[in-house]
Design a protein around this motif. Structure first.
Motif, short mmCIF file in Angstrom:
data_model
loop_
_atom_site.label_atom_id
_atom_site.label_comp_id
_atom_site.label_asym_id
_atom_site.label_seq_id
_atom_site.Cartn_x
_atom_site.Cartn_y
_atom_site.Cartn_z
N GLY A 197 0.81 -1.21 0.00
CA GLY A 197 0.00 0.00 0.00
C GLY A 197 0.84 1.26 0.00
N GLU A 198 1.95 1.22 0.74
CA GLU A 198 2.84 2.39 0.77
C GLU A 198 3.52 2.60 -0.58
OE1 GLU A 198 4.37 2.56 5.39
OE2 GLU A 198 5.26 1.09 4.04
N LEU A 199 3.83 1.53 -1.27
CA LEU A 199 4.45 1.67 -2.60
C LEU A 199 3.47 2.26 -3.60
CD1 LEU A 199 6.54 -1.62 -2.96
CD2 LEU A 199 7.39 0.72 -2.73
N VAL A 200 2.20 1.85 -3.51
CA VAL A 200 1.18 2.44 -4.40
C VAL A 200 1.02 3.93 -4.12
CG1 VAL A 200 -1.26 2.41 -5.00
CG2 VAL A 200 -0.03 0.26 -4.72
N ALA A 201 0.97 4.29 -2.83
CA ALA A 201 0.87 5.71 -2.47
C ALA A 201 2.10 6.48 -2.92
CB ALA A 201 0.68 5.84 -0.96
N ALA A 202 3.28 5.85 -2.81
CA ALA A 202 4.50 6.52 -3.26
C ALA A 202 4.48 6.72 -4.76
CB ALA A 202 5.73 5.69 -2.86
N GLY A 203 3.97 5.73 -5.52
CA GLY A 203 3.86 5.89 -6.97
C GLY A 203 2.93 7.02 -7.36
N ILE A 204 1.80 7.12 -6.66
CA ILE A 204 0.86 8.22 -6.94
C ILE A 204 1.49 9.56 -6.60
CG2 ILE A 204 -1.38 9.21 -6.30
CD1 ILE A 204 -2.37 6.37 -5.84
N THR A 205 2.25 9.61 -5.52
CA THR A 205 2.94 10.84 -5.13
C THR A 205 3.94 11.27 -6.19
OG1 THR A 205 2.68 10.31 -2.78
CG2 THR A 205 4.38 11.91 -3.36
N GLU A 206 4.70 10.31 -6.72
CA GLU A 206 5.68 10.63 -7.77
C GLU A 206 4.99 11.13 -9.03
OE1 GLU A 206 8.98 10.69 -7.48
OE2 GLU A 206 8.67 10.22 -5.36
N LEU A 207 3.87 10.52 -9.40
CA LEU A 207 3.13 10.98 -10.58
C LEU A 207 2.61 12.40 -10.37
CD1 LEU A 207 1.09 7.79 -11.56
CD2 LEU A 207 2.94 8.85 -12.88
N ALA A 208 2.10 12.68 -9.16
CA ALA A 208 1.58 14.03 -8.88
C ALA A 208 2.70 15.06 -8.91
CB ALA A 208 0.88 14.04 -7.52
N LEU A 209 3.87 14.71 -8.37
CA LEU A 209 5.00 15.65 -8.39
C LEU A 209 5.47 15.89 -9.81
CD1 LEU A 209 7.17 17.34 -7.02
CD2 LEU A 209 8.49 15.24 -6.67
N GLY A 210 5.60 14.83 -10.60
CA GLY A 210 6.00 15.00 -11.99
C GLY A 210 5.01 15.83 -12.78
#
Length: 276
Positions: free
Chosen positions: A78-91
């Motif tokens: 779950g933390e990896l999925v949240a981290a992936g969404i965070t990276e997409l939002a930052l990009g």
């Protein structure tokens, strides 16, 4: 011998934390390049785009500290999925700064198109995947070409590398602090676009005034038939002359990207002492 073989095989297998760092970096880079015309202005195969993103992510991941890769490895699903969404939002947020800058160049081309009369002629634009006027498409491609000629891609990569220091992989970032600066750049979009096309627009305005005076004194003349070629000739001549002095306006447009990025980076929390 068996011990030596096992050590060789283990050295050949990449660290899982390093692989996760490459994956998250690929998401950040994909969002940056997906929402910007840097790779879409010209015909670049999809496979080449993927390889470019993965290659850049691999090169940038080499500078990620081992402590961060171990922290990524300790994350749950779950933390990896949240981290992936965070990276997409930052990009995507970083990409907005680039997209708004190129939108001002596109707006300048559309403004000149309407004034000259090329708004009636449409060509296919691979960036937006729709029909656009002739000069708008030319301005879009010119903006990308000048961006590379001014080494804007080098500054872009340095900015992405610096974002790893301000926003470590997999960690949250204050999106509310970035919104005001993106909105401020968007508010300046029209001013930058008009500054890029202002000399040509002024020349065409004078031509319109002259044609209006002629039409007032000679109402029997068909000003649409006579005026359209005159505006095209004057507009293209003014545009060709203006290209020699377009540098300062283009520098202001590209500078707006990095001003927005600097403001977003400055709003990030300071890294912990000894983190890097």
């Amino acid at each position: 011998m068996d011990f030596e073989l096992a050590r060789t095989v283990s050295a050949a297998i990449p660290d899982q934390g390093f692989v996760l760092a490459i994956f998250l970096l690929s998401l950040r880079l994909s969002a940056v390049f997906l929402f910007t015309p840097i790779l879409y202005a010209f015909s670049v195969p999809a496979t080449a785009r993927v390889l470019i993103v993965i290659g850049l992510a691999l090169g940038l991941a080499l500078g990620v500290p081992s402590a961060e890769t171990r922290a990524l490895l300790a994350m749950g699903n779950g933390e990896l999925v949240a981290a992936g969404i965070t990276e997409l939002a930052l990009g995507a947020t970083l990409a907005l700064g680039i997209l708004i800058a190129f939108a001002s160049i596109s707006m300048a081309g559309r403004l000149v198109d309407v004034q000259i009369g090329f708004g009636m002629a449409q060509v296919y634009d691979p960036v937006t995947q729709r029909q656009v006027p002739v000069l708008t498409s030319a301005f879009d491609k010119l903006g990308v070409i000048v961006f590379f000629l001014l080494d804007g891609h080098h500054a872009l990569l340095r900015g992405i590398a610096y974002s790893l220091e301000r926003f470590p992989l997999g960690r949250g970032w204050p999106i509310e602090s970035a919104a005001p600066w993106v909105i401020k750049q968007m508010a300046g979009l029209f001013a930058l676009g008009f500054a890029l096309a202002a000399p040509v627009v002024v020349c065409l305005l004078l031509v319109e005034l002259a044609l209006g005076v002629v039409a007032r004194n000679l109402p029997q003349m068909n000003m649409f038939v006579i005026g359209a070629p005159i505006k095209i000739v004057v507009g293209l001549a003014a545009l060709s002359l203006w290209f020699g002095g377009v540098g300062p306006a283009m520098n202001r447009i590209y500078g707006s990207i990095y001003k927005t990025w600097d403001a977003v980076f400055a709003a990030a929390p300071a890294p912990a002492p000894g983190a890097r």
